[in-house]
Design a protein around this motif. Structure first.
Motif: not given
Length: 432
Positions: A125-131, A136-145, A147-152
């Motif tokens: 969870s900690a890793g997913a939040v940081l990613l 989202w903020l650094g690479h311009g992905l939308d929130v849903g994408t 979040a999915w990339h962070g969790v995966f």
């Protein structure tokens, strides 16, 4: 039970990935579906199809679930589900889960297994939040994408799986510390093993109370990370196809990331296919050693390598007892370490030889693929998808053997245990 559990998970995962809802343009062949499933359940990361392009969101979700089940262990996962549903466990399931989790008994097994689940959930969870924040903020992905990339990627990293949602793995983020370092943290924490994490949480200020296992894993991890980073910096510093184009700080980050990921994580931010053959050989050694036992990593394990080193040191010094970091090593560990090493070397040697007979690729690349598969690393020089189907099945067998451990598989195949009621006369051959 452990072997059959993993086989059942592979069959189920293969069936799910062959459903129309799992793929995008064309249906996968049986080999492609089985290879992806085996790679995910053994937390390896080798792939014969492009994960973000070939599979739909559902297919990627199946891969993620397989990674999670494989990282925890099939028996451990089933046991935790049984605990949550029925609140009780049968003896056979307790014994299977204890063997897979490397627990020393079954009396307190429920607390141990639930602790493993909680620790992994917190770190992921900690890793997913940081990613998520960086995507989202650094690479311009939308929130849903994002979040999915962070969790995966957090789950893939903690479970040392190496699956990524980018066709070039993490090469696009080679100089981005806000992507690389959270992944490094997840990889290291997953790789050192749950027993070490539990002991550090309880006694992190009391090193004198650490077990031999914890001392070996922590010391070996530090030495191998430093040695691997130095190796990549020295051998690839001026390579125009790897570290050469990067600025000095990015070169250090990239070298450190490769050193971490060779500990069976499988992500790559540099192209291993463009590395010097001597670098590939050094990477083979790092992959083969692996990380800590009773975690999500593969390989020979740091403890096995450490035990062999101290046995050799004792023999060179002419001492009788093997002492390891302030503790005397049990004699049964001598035989176990030697057995694991010889079976592992045999598996990699035979696998490489078979691949050489099936493929026209050079021996250094085939050895790299075989070691990567057996050590459940997932790094590749780019030849996995081009191997003939028979070669891909060889890699599947190596991944299966590597995840369960050759000694576990050999024990499962043994017909029965036989206890000798007598001892033969002792004799010593000439050695060396």
């Amino acid at each position: 039970m452990i072997v059959l559990g993993f086989l059942a998970a592979i069959v189920a995962g293969t069936a799910l990935l062959m459903l129309p809802v799992s793929y995008q343009d064309r249906a996968p062949t049986l080999t492609e579906a089985a290879f992806t499933t085996t790679s995910a359940i053994t937390v390896t990361g080798l792939a014969v199809v492009d994960t973000p392009v070939f599979w739909t969101f559902f297919g990627q979700l199946v891969v993620l679930v397989l990674i999670k089940v494989g990282g925890l262990g099939v028996m451990t996962f089933a046991t935790v589900l049984g605990l949550l549903i029925s609140r009780r466990l049968g003896l056979s399931r307790r014994l299977g889960a204890a063997a897979e989790a490397r627990a020393e008994g079954i009396g307190d097994l429920s607390r141990i297994l639930l602790g493993i689940v909680k620790v992994s959930a917190v770190i992921e969870s900690a890793g997913a939040v940081l990613l998520f924040l960086r995507f989202w903020l650094g690479h311009g992905l939308d929130v849903g994408t994002a979040a999915w990339h962070g969790v995966f990627h957090a789950v893939s990293a903690f479970n040392n799986a190496g699956f990524a949602l980018y066709s070039a793995s993490l090469m696009d983020f080679v100089d981005d510390p806000f992507i690389c370092l959270p992944l490094v943290g997840c990889i290291i924490l997953g790789g050192i093993g749950f027993p070490v994490l539990v002991q550090l949480r309880r006694h992190w200020r009391l090193p004198h109370r650490w077990t031999m296992n914890t001392r070996l894993v922590l010391l070996g991890t530090a030495l191998l990370l430093a040695g691997g980073t130095t190796m990549y910096l020295v051998l690839e510093w001026s390579n125009p196809k790897t570290l050469g184009p990067l600025d000095p700080a990015a070169r250090v980050l990239a070298a450190f990331f490769q050193s971490v990921t060779t500990r069976t994580a499988g992500f790559n931010s540099l192209d291993f296919g463009q590395m010097d053959p001597i670098t590939l050989l050094g990477t083979d050694i790092l992959m083969f050693i692996g990380a800590g036992p009773a975690g999500t990593a593969g390989g020979l394990k740091i403890t096995t390598f450490g035990v062999l080193f101290f046995i050799m040191l004792t023999e060179l010094r002419g001492q009788s007892a093997v002492n390891v970091l302030g503790r005397r090593l049990a004699r049964s560990a001598h035989r176990e370490a030697i057995t694991v090493v010889l079976l592992s070397v045999a598996a990699v040697t035979v696998g490489t030889a078979v691949l050489m007979g099936l493929s026209e690729e050079t021996s250094d690349r085939l050895l790299f693929e075989a070691v990567s598969a057996f050590a459940t690393v997932g790094l590749s020089t780019g030849i996995t998808a081009t191997l003939p189907e028979a070669g891909q099945w060889v890699l599947m067998v190596l991944m299966f053997l590597g995840r369960l451990g050759p000694a576990t598989v050999a024990g499962a195949l043994a017909l029965r245990e036989r206890k000798l009621l007598y001892e033969l006369p002792k004799e010593r051959p000439l050695l060396g």
